[in-house]
Design a protein around this motif. Structure first.
Motif, short mmCIF file in Angstrom:
data_model
loop_
_atom_site.label_atom_id
_atom_site.label_comp_id
_atom_site.label_asym_id
_atom_site.label_seq_id
_atom_site.Cartn_x
_atom_site.Cartn_y
_atom_site.Cartn_z
N ASN A 129 0.82 -1.21 0.00
CA ASN A 129 0.00 0.00 0.00
C ASN A 129 0.85 1.26 0.00
OD1 ASN A 129 -2.34 -1.54 0.00
ND2 ASN A 129 -2.59 -1.44 2.21
N PHE A 130 1.94 1.26 0.77
CA PHE A 130 2.81 2.43 0.81
C PHE A 130 3.42 2.69 -0.57
CE2 PHE A 130 6.69 4.79 1.24
CZ PHE A 130 6.34 5.80 2.13
N VAL A 131 3.98 1.65 -1.18
CA VAL A 131 4.63 1.80 -2.49
C VAL A 131 3.60 2.23 -3.55
CG1 VAL A 131 5.87 0.58 -4.33
CG2 VAL A 131 6.53 0.24 -1.94
N THR A 132 2.44 1.60 -3.54
CA THR A 132 1.39 1.96 -4.49
C THR A 132 0.98 3.42 -4.32
OG1 THR A 132 0.59 -0.31 -4.56
CG2 THR A 132 -0.95 1.40 -5.27
N ASN A 133 0.73 3.83 -3.08
CA ASN A 133 0.34 5.22 -2.82
C ASN A 133 1.45 6.20 -3.18
OD1 ASN A 133 -2.21 4.46 -1.93
ND2 ASN A 133 -1.58 4.35 0.20
N PHE A 135 3.76 5.96 -5.53
CA PHE A 135 3.86 6.17 -6.97
C PHE A 135 2.58 6.79 -7.55
CE2 PHE A 135 7.46 3.33 -6.42
CZ PHE A 135 8.41 4.06 -7.11
N THR A 136 1.45 6.54 -6.93
CA THR A 136 0.20 7.20 -7.35
C THR A 136 0.31 8.70 -7.10
OG1 THR A 136 -1.10 5.22 -6.90
CG2 THR A 136 -2.29 7.31 -6.99
N THR A 137 0.84 9.07 -5.95
CA THR A 137 1.02 10.50 -5.60
C THR A 137 1.99 11.17 -6.56
OG1 THR A 137 0.56 10.01 -3.28
CG2 THR A 137 1.68 12.09 -3.75
N LEU A 138 3.05 10.48 -6.94
CA LEU A 138 4.03 11.06 -7.88
C LEU A 138 3.41 11.37 -9.23
CD1 LEU A 138 7.33 9.03 -7.36
CD2 LEU A 138 6.88 11.39 -6.73
N GLN A 139 2.44 10.57 -9.64
CA GLN A 139 1.82 10.75 -10.96
C GLN A 139 0.84 11.91 -10.97
OE1 GLN A 139 0.16 6.94 -11.93
NE2 GLN A 139 2.14 6.05 -12.40
#
Length: 140
Positions: A129-133, A135-139
């Motif tokens: 969840n941390f990694v997904t969030n 990279f989602t935030t970076l986009q």
């Protein structure tokens, strides 16, 4: 985080700064072959690595088994570690013992490309969840 280099493969320097600053998020994972949670963590890391390596996710595994360079490379192959890996005897000597508190395994740190530790000791769904969030935030 200070710059640091460890030795591997017959005293060849292994420098982490290029890995950290080249990637958006680096996972520093301390593990051992006898540690069941570590083995599961490596499987979870492999999934995340395959999913996010092209977006800038870079794990670096430190095996803490007492071993030689050759046995470390054999363990990496045995456990399908296809990302950067090296070994450090426990207790972790030198600069790593000053930068990270590693008294047992598994231990991990997530470091952003500016060298800032942004999370630590996340496992399983928490790590995913941390990694997904991240990279989602970076986009956005």
């Amino acid at each position: 985080m200070p710059d640091f280099t460890v030795r591997q493969n017959g005293d060849i320097p292994f420098d982490f700064y290029p890995i950290i600053y080249k990637n958006e998020l680096t996972l520093l994972e301390f593990w051992a072959s006898w540690c069941a949670p570590c083995i599961q963590a490596n499987k979870d890391i492999a999934i995340l690595y395959n999913q996010y390596k092209d977006k800038g996710f870079a794990p670096v595994s430190f095996n803490v088994d007492r071993m030689t360079d050759q046995s470390s490379q054999g363990l990496a192959k045995r456990f399908n570690i296809t990302w950067a890996s090296t070994y450090q005897d426990m207790p972790v000597p030198g600069i790593l013992s000053r930068v990270f508190t590693v008294t047992s395994v598994p231990v991990n740190y997530l470091v952003n490309k500016r060298g800032i530790i942004v999370a630590k000791n996340l496992r399983g769904d928490q790590l995913k969840n941390f990694v997904t969030n991240y990279f989602t935030t970076l986009q956005q």
